[in-house]
Write a protein that holds these residues in place. Structure first.
Motif, PDB file in Angstrom:
ATOM      1  N   VAL A   1       0.861  -1.177   0.000  1.00  8.92           N
ATOM      2  CA  VAL A   1       0.000   0.000   0.000  1.00  8.92           C
ATOM      3  C   VAL A   1       0.898   1.227   0.000  1.00  8.92           C
ATOM      4  O   VAL A   1       1.839   1.315   0.793  1.00  8.92           O
ATOM      5  N   MET A   2       0.618   2.142  -0.922  1.00  2.96           N
ATOM      6  CA  MET A   2       1.351   3.405  -0.998  1.00  2.96           C
ATOM      7  C   MET A   2       0.360   4.547  -0.796  1.00  2.96           C
ATOM      8  O   MET A   2      -0.691   4.566  -1.439  1.00  2.96           O
ATOM      9  N   ILE A   3       0.700   5.453   0.105  1.00  5.69           N
ATOM     10  CA  ILE A   3      -0.116   6.648   0.308  1.00  5.69           C
ATOM     11  C   ILE A   3       0.685   7.846  -0.177  1.00  5.69           C
ATOM     12  O   ILE A   3       1.844   8.034   0.218  1.00  5.69           O
ATOM     13  N   LEU A   4       0.067   8.641  -1.043  1.00  2.00           N
ATOM     14  CA  LEU A   4       0.725   9.815  -1.611  1.00  2.00           C
ATOM     15  C   LEU A   4      -0.022  11.065  -1.166  1.00  2.00           C
ATOM     16  O   LEU A   4      -1.245  11.161  -1.316  1.00  2.00           O
ATOM     17  N   ASP A   5       0.736  11.998  -0.625  1.00  2.00           N
ATOM     18  CA  ASP A   5       0.177  13.258  -0.141  1.00  2.00           C
ATOM     19  C   ASP A   5       0.808  14.396  -0.937  1.00  2.00           C
ATOM     20  O   ASP A   5       2.034  14.475  -1.048  1.00  2.00           O
TER      21      ASP A   5
ATOM     22  N   THR B   1       4.337  18.558  -6.389  1.00  2.00           N
ATOM     23  CA  THR B   1       5.218  17.559  -5.791  1.00  2.00           C
ATOM     24  C   THR B   1       4.405  16.730  -4.819  1.00  2.00           C
ATOM     25  O   THR B   1       3.287  17.096  -4.452  1.00  2.00           O
ATOM     26  N   GLY B   2       4.960  15.633  -4.416  1.00  2.00           N
ATOM     27  CA  GLY B   2       4.253  14.763  -3.490  1.00  2.00           C
ATOM     28  C   GLY B   2       5.206  14.012  -2.597  1.00  2.00           C
ATOM     29  O   GLY B   2       6.402  13.912  -2.874  1.00  2.00           O
ATOM     30  N   SER B   3       4.683  13.484  -1.521  1.00  2.00           N
ATOM     31  CA  SER B   3       5.432  12.623  -0.604  1.00  2.00           C
ATOM     32  C   SER B   3       4.735  11.274  -0.582  1.00  2.00           C
ATOM     33  O   SER B   3       3.498  11.195  -0.560  1.00  2.00           O
TER      34      SER B   3
END
Length: 839
Positions: free
Chosen positions: A438-442, A525-527
């Motif tokens: 699972v990848m969460i991108l903020d 951009t994202g983290s």
């Protein structure tokens, strides 16, 4: 000259036919000169030929499940021939009569030859069995009757074995249980026909004139059986249609309805294939939905050219079509040929709003029956029931889609992610899947976009980001929107962390290009935080929580991407203990600096090393940098740790220079170090202290650390460059925005991340990325270093791209600084100089 391809299956069938002929010769050899058992009514071969031709031409065809069973009364002339004809006349008459019918039916030479060989073997076997029993007691009628029944059973058994052998050749599967069952049960009509034949034979032996009474009785029996078979088939069709109507009414989903429609159409019409044709969403395209042999639906889009007349006449005008075998219509012939079909039934699929598409049924099973008007009517009934069910299914599908998808972006929502995640983890738990991630991108700075440009532009930005992530993920993962500016990605069947990380970096790279909003270009951009199952958690809540912890750390440390590790858990006692013990280790100098060599690609000459910090804990043993460096960053120890590494590294360079070995050293700088106002002065102080030329020190920064605060970072990098230090961008290609800043950075070198280097041997996108980075570096005047080189093949591939330096285990593993001179000496003695290569 090209030789025609040989169909090996046909060769095997021919050999089977030869074997059947050989069996016929062996079984009937001793009967060549035998005469009739009864000479009351002599039957010549030509009478038998006419009788066998008549029975073969007037067979009954009864459809059962997916097979068309042929019911023949050929046992009638066969039994009469056993009694009233010589074996040779019987065989000759049966062969000639059957051959005439096969020729009239235009069967293929292979099929005709094989069937005649089987008939020869069956006739010889039947005659042999009959004579064996009849000759035991000549004139004893019951033994002759038993011989007739036994001969018919033996012929049926031989036919079943021969047919199973042919099916095994073409389908590569032998149903032994079904074969034994077929032999044991036999042909259910054969005993009836043999009994009737024995009655006829007995009557003829008593008085020839009884034939006039037997003929109408036999005709009536034949017509009655034909009517019964037709009525039974119609009853089965009505019963299946009723079950189909109930089934589609209970199926709310469009796919289930289509599957049942195509399956029942195929069963009811006893066809080989079925499909539905719809006018495609794109102009000039027809969409086809087919039911495969495994029961799965397959979809394809095909040019409308071939299907245009079908669409015009069936979908446009609502016509029903029967495309018969051997049709002379050029359009019909072309369409059938394009479908590799012999015949077809095409009827409209109607709904409340008109014709939705066309139901197509292709090729009736077997060679003996073709589609007729009753099949067209049956297909229309199926299509009428299907049209209503499909419209209901579309409504339910739309409601279900809305419940499981985000209204703004169209992406799956949290509810669907939860469903898929539960299913994925169940597969991991029972061993059907190696793992999941699972990848969460903020998004970074989304609130500022909303505040400055308004929520409408913010919504547009979210839609663009969702589409970019979906395109980047492709079929490898499910992209969902959790809410706000937070997205989640579920990757199934992935047990390799490196593969997941590469996918995560690809997602971040997809956000690199600015998004045009309200007349201006906004950089996105994202983290990204990653959690793996079963490594980090085996249930959905835990996995999502750990991915959330990882994305928060990625955002706080400006890394861009972070894989979860236990140090991110605030309540982890190990993490709390490491903070205190790391502080002690840094201040008391308990950490060690190891170095890994870097060599020129073309010559193999070692020209520099990279400094790597190592910590051996007294109780815990070796603690990896991935664990203690994040602890140092969060606890404020990264500054003293960086100073320690710089001091030890420059001391080693000074010692090597004093011993006659002039090498440079590369040291990594963290994001927080770049924000330290004393960094430049500290570097200058340590260079003076160890009397090392500044160009022997390379300072490596990551793309993420540059983008955390570009203005401040670029200013600090210029000051370090003014000292004379070399600057390098580490992990190049894994960031998300620095490409637009690269020409502004005062760097002399880029390092290709090892995730791209390790994939070079397998080809694909990694090769293209590495070549692009090398070409970019060459055009900007930058040296290019590849890390993670673990074999000679990768080294050679990098040489072909024009890469300058390599680093990795194939060259040398990290080692204490004191061990490097000895390693260099051993290498010089054992490794021949690499020849220069043209690039």
């Amino acid at each position: 000259m090209t030789r025609p391809a040989v169909d090996h299956r046909s060769v095997v069938v021919v050999l089977q036919g030869v074997a059947l002929l050989a069996l016929a010769s062996v079984a009937g050899a001793h009967l060549l000169h035998a005469g009739p058992v009864v000479d009351v009514v002599p039957l010549p071969w030509w009478v038998l030929a006419v009788a066998f031709a008549a029975t073969e031409a007037c067979v009954l065809h009864v459809q059962t499940a997916r097979e068309a069973r042929t019911v023949s009364v050929s046992e009638l002339p066969l039994v009469l021939g056993l009694f009233f004809a010589s074996p040779v006349d019987l065989l000759l008459g049966r062969l000639l009569g059957s051959a005439a019918v096969f020729t009239w039916q235009r069967r293929s030479p292979l099929k005709t030859g094989w069937n005649l060989a089987l008939i020869s073997a069956q006739t010889a076997l039947t005659t042999t069995v009959f004579h064996l029993l009849a000759d035991l007691a000549p004139g004893h009628a019951p033994l002759a009757w038993l011989g007739a029944f036994a001969g018919a059973f033996a012929a049926h058994a031989l036919g079943s074995v021969a047919l199973a052998a042919v099916i095994a050749v073409y389908e590569r599967d032998l149903d032994l249980r079904g074969l034994l069952r077929d032999i044991a049960v036999g042909d259910p009509t054969a005993p009836v026909v043999v009994t009737v034949a024995l009655v006829v034979a007995t009557s003829l032996q008593a008085s020839v004139i009884t034939a006039w009474l037997l003929v109408p009785a036999l005709v009536a029996l034949l017509l009655g059986y034909r009517a019964y078979a037709s009525l039974t088939e119609r009853h089965l069709a009505v019963e299946r249609l009723l079950r189909f109507t109930q089934a589609v009414s209970d199926s709310p989903e469009t796919d289930q309805v289509l599957g049942r429609v195509l399956g029942e159409a195929r069963e009811l019409l006893h066809a080989e294939r079925s499909e539905a044709v719809f006018v495609g969403a794109r102009e000039g395209v027809a969409a086809h939905v087919r039911l495969g042999t495994s029961g799965r639906l397959t979809r394809s889009e095909e040019d409308l050219d071939v299907d245009a007349w079908i669409v015009d006449r069936v979908v446009g005008d609502g016509q029903k079509l029967l495309l018969a075998r051997g049709t002379r219509d050029p359009e019909e012939r072309a369409w059938l040929q394009a479908r590799a079909a012999r015949e077809a039934v095409v009827v409209p699929l109607r709904g409340g709003t008109g014709v939705l598409g066309a139901l197509v049924v292709l090729d009736r099973l077997g060679d003996v029956r073709t589609f007729d008007d009753s099949d067209v009517a049956l297909a229309e009934n199926v299509a009428a029931q299907a049209g209503v069910a499909l419209q209901n299914g579309e409504l339910v599908d739309q409601l279900r889609h809305d419940a499981l998808h985000d209204a703004l972006t169209g992406l799956p929502n949290r509810a669907q992610l939860q469903r898929r995640l539960v299913a994925a983890l169940e597969r991991v738990g029972d061993g059907r899947s190696p793992g999941a991630a699972v990848m969460i991108l903020d998004l970074n700075g989304f609130k500022e976009v909303n505040d400055a440009l308004g929520h409408q532009q913010g919504d547009k930005l979210l839609a663009v980001v969702g589409q970019r992530l979906t395109d980047a993920a492709g079929t490898a993962a499910l992209v969902t929107r959790l809410g706000g500016d937070e997205f989640a990605v579920l990757a199934e069947d992935l047990g390799d962390e490196d593969t997941v990380v590469r996918l995560g970096r690809r997602l971040l790279r997809a956000l690199e290009h600015p998004v045009p909003l309200d007349g201006m270009e906004v950089e996105v951009t994202g983290s990204l935080g990653i959690a793996l199952a079963p490594t980090h958690a085996a249930e959905p809540t835990g996995l999502l929580k750990r991915a959330d912890l990882a994305v928060h750390d990625a955002k706080a440390s400006t890394r861009g991407l972070r894989v979860f590790d236990p140090s991110l858990t605030a309540e982890d006692p190990r993490r709390l203990a490491l903070v205190t013990e790391l502080r002690t280790a840094v201040h008391e100098g308990q950490l060690e600096v190891h170095v890994q060599p870097q060599a020129e690609v073309l010559t193999g000459r070692v020209v520099s090393v990279e400094a790597l910090v190592r910590w051996t804990h007294p109780q815990l043993g070796r603690v990896g940098p991935d664990e203690f460096i994040p602890v140092a960053e969060r606890s404020g120890l990264i500054g003293p740790l960086t100073t320690l590494v710089l001091d030890r590294s420059l001391a080693a360079v000074a010692a090597w220079r004093a011993a006659g070995t002039d090498l440079s050293v590369a040291v990594n700088l963290s994001t927080r170090s770049l924000h330290d106002t004393d960094l430049v002065d500290e570097v200058a102080r340590l260079l003076r202290r160890h009397d090392v030329p500044s160009d022997r020190l390379t300072l490596e920064v990551t793309e993420g650390s540059v983008m955390a605060d570009p203005a401040r970072t670029i200013a600090v990098l210029h000051q370090l460059r003014d000292l004379g230090c070399r600057l390098s961008v580490d992990d190049f290609g894994t960031g998300y925005s620095s490409l637009s800043y690269l020409k502004r950075l005062p760097v002399q070198e880029v390092k290709i991340d090892q995730s791209f280097v390790t994939g070079l041997r397998s080809g694909g996108e990694d090769v293209a990325i590495v070549r692009a980075i090398v070409d970019l570096g060459r055009h900007l005047g930058l040296a290019v270093v590849a890390e993670g080189v673990e074999d000679q093949e990768t080294w050679d591939l990098l040489a072909d791209t024009g890469c300058d330096l390599v680093q990795g285990w194939h060259l040398g593993r990290p080692m204490p600084t004191a061990d490097l001179p000895g390693w260099l000496g051993d290498r010089a003695r054992s490794t021949p100089a690499r020849p220069l290569r043209a690039v």
